[in-house]
Design a protein around this motif. Structure first.
Motif, short mmCIF file in Angstrom:
data_model
loop_
_atom_site.label_atom_id
_atom_site.label_comp_id
_atom_site.label_asym_id
_atom_site.label_seq_id
_atom_site.Cartn_x
_atom_site.Cartn_y
_atom_site.Cartn_z
N CYS A 109 6.41 -1.93 2.20
CA CYS A 109 7.13 -3.00 2.89
C CYS A 109 8.62 -2.84 2.65
O CYS A 109 9.08 -2.87 1.50
CB CYS A 109 6.66 -4.37 2.41
SG CYS A 109 7.56 -5.73 3.16
N GLU A 110 9.39 -2.70 3.74
CA GLU A 110 10.82 -2.49 3.59
C GLU A 110 11.55 -3.79 3.22
O GLU A 110 12.61 -3.74 2.61
CB GLU A 110 11.41 -1.91 4.87
CG GLU A 110 11.28 -2.80 6.08
CD GLU A 110 11.80 -2.15 7.35
OE1 GLU A 110 12.01 -2.89 8.31
OE2 GLU A 110 11.99 -0.93 7.39
N THR A 111 10.98 -4.94 3.55
CA THR A 111 11.63 -6.21 3.24
C THR A 111 11.49 -6.56 1.77
O THR A 111 12.46 -6.94 1.11
CB THR A 111 11.02 -7.35 4.09
OG1 THR A 111 11.11 -6.98 5.46
CG2 THR A 111 11.77 -8.65 3.87
N GLU A 112 10.26 -6.42 1.23
CA GLU A 112 9.99 -6.78 -0.17
C GLU A 112 10.19 -5.60 -1.12
O GLU A 112 10.11 -5.77 -2.33
CB GLU A 112 8.58 -7.32 -0.31
CG GLU A 112 8.37 -8.63 0.43
CD GLU A 112 6.96 -9.14 0.30
OE1 GLU A 112 6.13 -8.48 -0.39
OE2 GLU A 112 6.67 -10.20 0.86
N ASP A 113 10.38 -4.40 -0.59
CA ASP A 113 10.60 -3.20 -1.39
C ASP A 113 9.45 -2.95 -2.37
O ASP A 113 9.66 -2.74 -3.56
CB ASP A 113 11.94 -3.29 -2.13
CG ASP A 113 12.40 -1.93 -2.63
OD1 ASP A 113 12.09 -0.93 -1.96
OD2 ASP A 113 13.07 -1.88 -3.68
N ARG A 114 8.21 -3.01 -1.84
CA ARG A 114 7.03 -2.77 -2.68
C ARG A 114 5.91 -2.19 -1.83
O ARG A 114 5.91 -2.27 -0.60
CB ARG A 114 6.56 -4.05 -3.35
CG ARG A 114 5.97 -5.08 -2.39
CD ARG A 114 5.40 -6.29 -3.14
NE ARG A 114 4.85 -7.25 -2.20
CZ ARG A 114 3.57 -7.26 -1.81
NH1 ARG A 114 2.72 -6.37 -2.27
NH2 ARG A 114 3.13 -8.16 -0.94
N GLU A 115 4.93 -1.56 -2.49
CA GLU A 115 3.76 -1.02 -1.82
C GLU A 115 2.80 -2.17 -1.47
O GLU A 115 2.63 -3.09 -2.26
CB GLU A 115 3.07 -0.02 -2.73
CG GLU A 115 2.00 0.79 -2.05
CD GLU A 115 1.43 1.87 -2.94
OE1 GLU A 115 0.24 2.17 -2.77
OE2 GLU A 115 2.16 2.38 -3.80
#
Length: 114
Positions: free
Chosen positions: A49-55
């Motif tokens: 996820c590019e918004t939350e910066d997590r897998e």
């Protein structure tokens, strides 16, 4: 030996070249995997996820349609299944003879006669 689909000949002046067309039945492509060069470990594609910066996991992923650069409309699997299929919509178009698409020329326009 592959089976011939079509056979014929091409003439070039005084010479004739026989032609046989056969079907391609084997897949000869080579498929590569990606590996980490330091330890030759296999590299896998992960959903991120590019918004939350997590897998993210598969149950967190849904479908959506980007209306504008900032606005995305989400759509569920139930909503997609309730939509008519493209084949059904084409059948509706073919059954209604009163509607003629504007982009398709009539037969007399196609032949050049007005």
């Amino acid at each position: 030996m592959p089976r011939t689909i079509w056979s014929g000949a091409i003439s070039f002046g005084l010479g004739t070249v026989p032609i046989n067309v056969v079907s391609a039945t084997e897949d000869h492509s080579v498929r590569f995997h990606q590996y980490h060069l330091e330890d030759m470990g296999r590299v896998w594609v992960r959903k991120f996820c590019e918004t939350e910066d997590r897998e993210v996991s598969g149950d967190e992923i849904g479908k959506g349609y980007q209306l504008t650069k900032e606005h995305v409309m989400s759509i569920s699997d139930d909503e997609l299944s309730s939509l008519p299929s493209p084949a059904h919509r084409q059948g509706d178009r073919a059954s209604s003879s009163s509607r003629t698409p504007e982009a398709v020329p009539r037969d007399n326009e196609r032949s050049g006669h007005v």
